[in-house]
Design an enzyme around this catalytic site. Structure first.
Site, PDB file in Angstrom:
ATOM      1  N   SER A  61     -46.739  26.143 -16.120  1.00  0.00           N
ATOM      2  CA  SER A  61     -45.649  27.212 -16.806  1.00  0.00           C
ATOM      3  C   SER A  61     -45.187  26.702 -18.401  1.00  0.00           C
ATOM      4  CB  SER A  61     -44.497  27.330 -16.141  1.00  0.00           C
ATOM      5  OG  SER A  61     -45.016  27.539 -14.597  1.00  0.00           O
TER       6      SER A  61
HETATM    7  N1  SAM Z   1     -45.006  24.215 -11.700  1.00  0.00           N
HETATM    8  C1  SAM Z   1     -46.515  23.976 -12.070  1.00  0.00           C
HETATM    9  C2  SAM Z   1     -46.942  23.044 -13.135  1.00  0.00           C
HETATM   10  O1  SAM Z   1     -46.064  22.290 -13.555  1.00  0.00           O
HETATM   11  O2  SAM Z   1     -47.915  22.906 -13.467  1.00  0.00           O
HETATM   12  C3  SAM Z   1     -47.267  25.232 -12.273  1.00  0.00           C
HETATM   13  C4  SAM Z   1     -47.099  26.196 -11.014  1.00  0.00           C
HETATM   14  S1  SAM Z   1     -48.281  27.449 -11.224  1.00  0.00           S
HETATM   15  C5  SAM Z   1     -47.529  28.738 -12.380  1.00  0.00           C
HETATM   16  C6  SAM Z   1     -48.072  28.359  -9.443  1.00  0.00           C
HETATM   17  C7  SAM Z   1     -49.176  27.662  -8.540  1.00  0.00           C
HETATM   18  O3  SAM Z   1     -48.525  27.955  -7.145  1.00  0.00           O
HETATM   19  C8  SAM Z   1     -50.298  27.713  -8.619  1.00  0.00           C
HETATM   20  O4  SAM Z   1     -50.973  26.494  -8.753  1.00  0.00           O
HETATM   21  C9  SAM Z   1     -50.667  28.367  -7.136  1.00  0.00           C
HETATM   22  O5  SAM Z   1     -51.900  27.817  -6.755  1.00  0.00           O
HETATM   23  C10 SAM Z   1     -49.469  28.034  -6.445  1.00  0.00           C
HETATM   24  N2  SAM Z   1     -49.214  28.750  -5.242  1.00  0.00           N
HETATM   25  C11 SAM Z   1     -49.336  30.289  -5.193  1.00  0.00           C
HETATM   26  N3  SAM Z   1     -49.243  30.234  -3.967  1.00  0.00           N
HETATM   27  C12 SAM Z   1     -48.697  29.153  -3.145  1.00  0.00           C
HETATM   28  C13 SAM Z   1     -48.452  28.887  -1.599  1.00  0.00           C
HETATM   29  N4  SAM Z   1     -48.028  29.911  -0.780  1.00  0.00           N
HETATM   30  N5  SAM Z   1     -48.043  27.559  -1.550  1.00  0.00           N
HETATM   31  C14 SAM Z   1     -48.274  26.523  -2.382  1.00  0.00           C
HETATM   32  N6  SAM Z   1     -48.726  26.709  -3.633  1.00  0.00           N
HETATM   33  C15 SAM Z   1     -48.892  28.090  -3.966  1.00  0.00           C
END
Ligand code: SAM
Length: 222
Positions: A61
């Site tokens: 993000s």
């Molecule tokens: N906070 C992270 C960082 O600092 O890099 C970025 C998060 S990214 C915007 C969102 C993440 O949520 C993705 O890697 C995606 O694979 C994951 N995601 C989506 N659905 C999910 C779920 N049900 N459980 C765990 N992770 C999930």
């Protein structure tokens, strides 16, 4: 490339300059080496004012979004925090740098593994990474002082509400109406009810899972 200089400029202009005042958060973002959480070719762009691809259709993000969500969580040293969507591990490192113990779940196994290695290499040993579906939370470690979700689902997952301590905050983007995501802060009150605040419009990747979207949502095949 002088990453230290780029990091301090990012904190000053993108975070402090936009009204974030929490000193512990500003110190954490001035300390965590964001360039270590992105692929080699994206390192020079690590401190730009936007998200960066991390593979598997996912992103780390924008720094300001990390700041906005962390600020809304009102983290205190010693807090036990659940993060859903580890991605690169950067957000977890910021929380750990503020003195929190972090439990973080990522559904993409290779991303979870990579984040675990990066966090371990950088010495963030108060972070535990697990591969799996975070939309159902992490029942064995509950309750949490705060829960931060980095992906947007259609509703607020009930298990996450249940795993929050009284007085704790859940920060989560939700797409209740098609194409419009809102960032919410849900606070669990002492009487067991929940307060809801809207923190503005956002754009997150989908939360895929039992309490999120189906895997084929918007062509996301993972
Ligand atoms: N906070 C992270 C960082 O600092 O890099 C970025 C998060 S990214 C915007 C969102 C993440 O949520 C993705 O890697 C995606 O694979 C994951 N995601 C989506 N659905 C999910 C779920 N049900 N459980 C765990 N992770 C999930």
């Amino acid at each position: 490339m002088d990453y230290e200089h780029a990091r301090q400029r990012m904190v000053r202009y993108q975070v402090k300059g936009r009204g974030i005042r929490d000193l512990s958060l500003l110190a954490a973002m001035g300390d965590v080496p964001r360039e270590e959480f992105v692929a080699e070719q994206f390192r020079p762009a690590a401190y730009r004012d936007g998200p960066i691809p991390i593979g598997y259709g996912q992103t780390i993000s924008q720094p300001y979004v990390v700041a906005l969500m962390t600020n809304a969580l009102r983290v205190r040293s010693g807090d036990k925090i659940l993060e859903v969507g580890t991605g690169s591990g950067y957000q977890a490192a910021v929380l750990a740098s503020m003195g929190a113990t972090v439990f973080t779940i990522e559904r993409q196994v290779p991303l979870a593994e990579q984040a675990r290695q990066t966090l371990e290499r950088l010495g963030y040993d108060q972070v535990t990474v697990r591969a799996g579906d975070g939309s159902v939370g992490w029942a064995e470690e509950a309750p949490f002082d705060g829960i931060l979700v980095g992906a947007a689902g259609p509703t607020i997952p009930t298990p996450l509400l249940q795993q929050l301590k009284e007085g704790g905050h859940l920060i989560i983007p939700v797409e209740e109406h098609k194409g419009m995501q809102k960032l919410l802060r849900i606070t669990r009150r002492d009487d067991g009810r929940y307060d809801r605040e809207e923190l503005g419009e956002v754009a997150f990747v989908p939360l895929i899972g039992e309490e999120g979207w189906e895997p084929e949502h918007r062509g996301y095949w993972q």
